[in-house]
Design an enzyme around this catalytic site. Structure first.
Site, PDB file in Angstrom:
ATOM      1  N   ASP A 206       0.843  -1.203   0.000  1.00 55.73           N
ATOM      2  CA  ASP A 206       0.000   0.000   0.000  1.00 55.73           C
ATOM      3  C   ASP A 206       0.880   1.255   0.000  1.00 55.73           C
ATOM      4  OD1 ASP A 206       0.771  -0.639   2.677  1.00 55.73           O
ATOM      5  OD2 ASP A 206      -0.708   0.754   3.459  1.00 55.73           O
ATOM      6  N   HIS A 531       1.633  -8.927  -3.654  1.00 49.07           N
ATOM      7  CA  HIS A 531       0.613  -7.908  -3.385  1.00 49.07           C
ATOM      8  C   HIS A 531       1.367  -6.595  -3.195  1.00 49.07           C
ATOM      9  CE1 HIS A 531      -3.229  -6.288  -1.897  1.00 49.07           C
ATOM     10  NE2 HIS A 531      -2.469  -5.570  -1.090  1.00 49.07           N
ATOM     11  N   ASP A 573       1.162 -17.210  -4.476  1.00 45.65           N
ATOM     12  CA  ASP A 573       1.825 -16.194  -5.302  1.00 45.65           C
ATOM     13  C   ASP A 573       0.785 -15.530  -6.205  1.00 45.65           C
ATOM     14  OD1 ASP A 573       3.574 -14.547  -6.574  1.00 45.65           O
ATOM     15  OD2 ASP A 573       4.376 -16.096  -7.915  1.00 45.65           O
ATOM     16  N   GLU A 582       2.205 -10.157   0.390  1.00 47.02           N
ATOM     17  CA  GLU A 582       2.518  -8.728   0.366  1.00 47.02           C
ATOM     18  C   GLU A 582       4.015  -8.580   0.661  1.00 47.02           C
ATOM     19  OE1 GLU A 582      -0.256  -6.265   2.461  1.00 47.02           O
ATOM     20  OE2 GLU A 582       0.747  -4.418   1.853  1.00 47.02           O
TER      21      GLU A 582
HETATM   22  O1  9MR Z   1       2.287  -6.659   9.433  1.00 41.29           O
HETATM   23  C1  9MR Z   1       0.988  -6.417   9.927  1.00 41.29           C
HETATM   24  C2  9MR Z   1       0.487  -7.675  10.597  1.00 41.29           C
HETATM   25  O2  9MR Z   1       1.261  -7.958  11.741  1.00 41.29           O
HETATM   26  C3  9MR Z   1      -0.973  -7.505  10.967  1.00 41.29           C
HETATM   27  O3  9MR Z   1      -1.448  -8.738  11.464  1.00 41.29           O
HETATM   28  C4  9MR Z   1      -1.762  -7.070   9.756  1.00 41.29           C
HETATM   29  C5  9MR Z   1      -3.237  -6.866  10.034  1.00 41.29           C
HETATM   30  O4  9MR Z   1      -3.444  -5.810  10.884  1.00 41.29           O
HETATM   31  O5  9MR Z   1      -1.233  -5.869   9.225  1.00 41.29           O
HETATM   32  C6  9MR Z   1       0.090  -5.988   8.784  1.00 41.29           C
HETATM   33  O6  9MR Z   1       0.531  -4.749   8.350  1.00 41.29           O
HETATM   34  C7  9MR Z   1      -0.009  -4.224   7.156  1.00 41.29           C
HETATM   35  C8  9MR Z   1      -0.379  -2.788   7.481  1.00 41.29           C
HETATM   36  O7  9MR Z   1      -1.433  -2.777   8.379  1.00 41.29           O
HETATM   37  C9  9MR Z   1      -0.714  -1.987   6.233  1.00 41.29           C
HETATM   38  N1  9MR Z   1       0.326  -2.086   5.255  1.00 41.29           N
HETATM   39  C10 9MR Z   1       0.616  -3.449   4.870  1.00 41.29           C
HETATM   40  C11 9MR Z   1       1.067  -4.225   6.086  1.00 41.29           C
HETATM   41  C12 9MR Z   1       1.510  -5.629   5.697  1.00 41.29           C
HETATM   42  O8  9MR Z   1       0.446  -6.442   5.327  1.00 41.29           O
END
Ligand code: 9MR
Length: 611
Positions: A206, A531, A573, A582
């Site tokens: 993102d 992602h 993937d 991601e």
């Molecule tokens: O890395 C984060 C993970 O520990 C959490 O479980 C998850 C859900 O809240 O979010 C991950 O972080 C994401 C972040 O909120 C937004 N940018 C992408 C991150 C990686 O997926």
């Protein structure tokens, strides 16, 4: 030495000497050869069942491949890439059943092969592995490309072709018009006030920028530099700053540091949790959408992580005062101000759900909402103490120190303080060295616990000894365990800890149940559809390189289509899969540390001959 073997008929034809070969009439020779080649290629084609570090190995380091599934053969061979020459013959280990999937494995250990070159592992009836190298720079590509991955995450500046190659792009979000979200409004900066917060790295797939996640990421990268400063002086990542008088890894970190500094409210020292859209952008290139961007609520976690990072950066950059006038001092000043704010707001949680009940627009991007701040207090106090040597900070270190600290992560940063204290142990007053001894004991006991369990692990790695390793971003666990083992080596001088750290680097680069090398652009089989909005939208077939996928995540929260679904194989993937595929700055940082540490130490531990 080359060993003749009978593992492949093509080998017999070539190797049985001119006599046997000459006895066959010429017209038959070419037909036979063609037939045999077809046969050999069919029987001995590349197989994903042989899992190994797809980049390769150092000449004098451990070398292990894992063969999966039912295998009737007992031997394996290390051959030339055309399968003609055999350089090593070994016996496969007894079969092991994996604890976290139905995978059965046998180990091919060819550590005693020291010959440099390109090879494959061959098992009759199974096929051969991807090509790997034995050489002095075995992990260099991983080390450099994972740092370069951050350049591709830079916001607010164009990525030029000479640095970004085919992934060049325009600047993305300028972030020079950022609104104060009502949750962050103060007398001096009421709702709707505009501030500027350009630069920094996009967090992940993102396009938002989060202080908590930047905190652990920066701490890890700055620690890599602080542990191996001489090594990093020689690492060139081909970024616009390359060639200036500052190591590239620091230049890269400074790009994000300067953004972090904009996230502090100069009026009170508090730090906003994030600079964000209200909701995630679609899968488009950066900057295509023009949705308003906000800074959102200050918080204790963000402010203390900020204090830790700026204190550490201030310490490191005090060695670059001439090249970067004022930056070190500004960082230390910012760290003190953040600390002062935190003293007045010692436990202000960022709870997005609660916030959205009160303030509009609702913000639904990443939360990074932490509820316990003991570890943030400890880390910030540690870095501030080590930078300033002021006792007030050490008092807080003593109050907040816990002896059950575990691996670092975005919500758990206590170990970062341990690491920094141990780095400077020799320079500390005797009284403090006593508490630091406890930190060392903790690290050594975790490291020894990992090592004990390796023989039971089907992939002979430290990663994957517990189902908990396979969570969201689980690949960062492999990296962080590797870092802890590097620390155990630095503290003890015992080379075995590096050998075990390398098992996890091997894991990330292919020696795992999925068979993927999890860094984009590296090895023979790596993620093609991460992602990652830029990779999805840029029209380039290959994803942006140097980025570590989150990896197997048994919870599969995204409900996408998964190729495999068992605990250690739950990886997809597909660009749909934000829960397993991601990429994120906090996951790249541990592999940056691990791969670069191994490259930095390879001569010292005898993996390669010292130049
Ligand atoms: O890395 C984060 C993970 O520990 C959490 O479980 C998850 C859900 O809240 O979010 C991950 O972080 C994401 C972040 O909120 C937004 N940018 C992408 C991150 C990686 O997926």
């Amino acid at each position: 030495m080359m060993i003749n073997s009978n593992h492949s008929s093509i080998n017999i034809l070539y190797k049985s000497g001119s006599k046997g070969y000459a006895m066959i009439p010429k017209w038959l020779k070419s037909t036979l050869l063609a037939l045999l080649l077809v046969n050999v290629c069919f029987a001995q084609s590349v197989t994903p069942r042989i899992k190994l570090n797809q980049l390769g190995f150092y000449p004098n380091a451990p070398k292990v491949a894992i063969v999966t599934g039912d295998i009737s053969a007992n031997n394996f061979y290390i051959t030339s890439t055309n399968l003609r020459d055999t350089f090593f013959t070994g016996t496969l280990s007894a079969e092991k059943k994996s604890a976290y999937s139905t995978t059965k494995t046998r180990t091919a250990d060819f550590s005693s092969l020291t010959k440099k070159g390109s090879f494959v592992v061959l098992v009759n009836g199974i096929g051969h592995s991807y090509v790997f190298e034995v050489g002095d720079d075995a992990n260099k590509q991983a080390a450099v490309s994972t740092i370069k991955g951050y350049y591709f995450q830079r916001a607010s500046m164009p990525l030029e072709e000479k640095y970004a190659g085919k992934w060049h792009r325009s600047a993305g979000h300028p972030d020079d018009v950022i609104y104060i979200h009502p949750s962050a409004a103060t007398k001096e900066r009421p709702e709707g006030t505009v501030i500027s917060s350009p630069g920094g790295w996009y967090d992940a797939g993102d396009y938002n920028k989060y202080i908590v996640n930047s905190g652990i990421t920066m701490g890890t990268i700055l620690s890599a530099y602080e542990d191996f400063p001489d090594y990093f002086k020689l690492v060139n990542t081909n970024i616009p700053e390359s060639g200036n008088a500052v190591p590239d890894v620091l230049d890269e970190a400074i790009y994000n540091l300067r953004w972090m500094l904009t996230m502090q409210d100069p009026n009170d020292g508090g730090v906003y949790n994030k600079c964000t859209n209200a909701s995630f952008d679609g899968m488009v290139m950066p900057g295509v959408t023009k949705a308003p961007r906000y800074v959102v609520q200050k918080g204790t976690g963000a402010t203390l992580d900020f204090a830790a990072v700026t204190a550490q950066a201030g310490r490191i950059l005090s060695n670059y005062k001439r090249q970067l006038p004022g930056l070190s001092d500004s960082c230390i000043k910012a760290a003190r101000k953040a600390w002062a704010w935190a003293l007045l707001n010692p436990a202000l949680e960022y709870n997005q759900g609660t916030m959205n009940q009160t303030f509009k627009p609702a913000v639904v991007t990443g939360g990074y909402g932490d509820r316990s701040f003991n570890d943030e207090w400890f880390w910030a106090a540690s870095e501030l103490y080590l930078t300033t040597k002021e006792n007030t900070f050490y008092e807080v270190v003593k109050q907040q120190m816990k002896d059950d600290v575990n691996l670092p992560g975005w919500g758990s940063v206590g170990m970062m303080g341990y690491y920094s204290f141990l780095r400077f142990n020799k320079e500390l007053p005797a009284a403090i060295r006593d508490s630091v001894a406890k930190m060392k004991d903790r690290i050594m006991s975790i490291a020894n616990g990992y090592i004990e369990k390796v023989p039971a692990n089907a992939f002979a790695t430290v990663m994957g000894q517990s189902a908990r390793d396979f969570n969201w971003g689980g690949n960062s666990n492999a990296g962080n365990q590797g870092i802890l083992l590097i620390k155990a080596y630095l503290l003890s001088g015992d080379k075995k800890y590096i050998d075990y750290a390398v098992t996890n680097l091997d894991y990330l680069l292919g020696r795992n149940a999925t068979g993927y090398c999890f860094v984009t652009g590296l090895g023979s089989k790596s993620p093609i559809f991460p992602h990652h909005r830029q990779s999805t939208a840029d029209g380039v077939v290959e994803p942006v390189p140097g980025l570590l996928a989150g990896g197997p995540n048994a919870a599969m929260q995204d409900k996408c289509k998964y190729e495999f679904t068992e605990t250690e194989t739950a990886y997809s993937d597909t660009d749909c899969s934000y829960a397993s595929n991601e990429i994120a700055i906090n996951w790249n940082a541990p592999i940056v540390y691990l791969a670069n540490a191994v490259e930095a130490l390879k001569g010292q531990v005898g993996y390669v001959s010292k130049k």
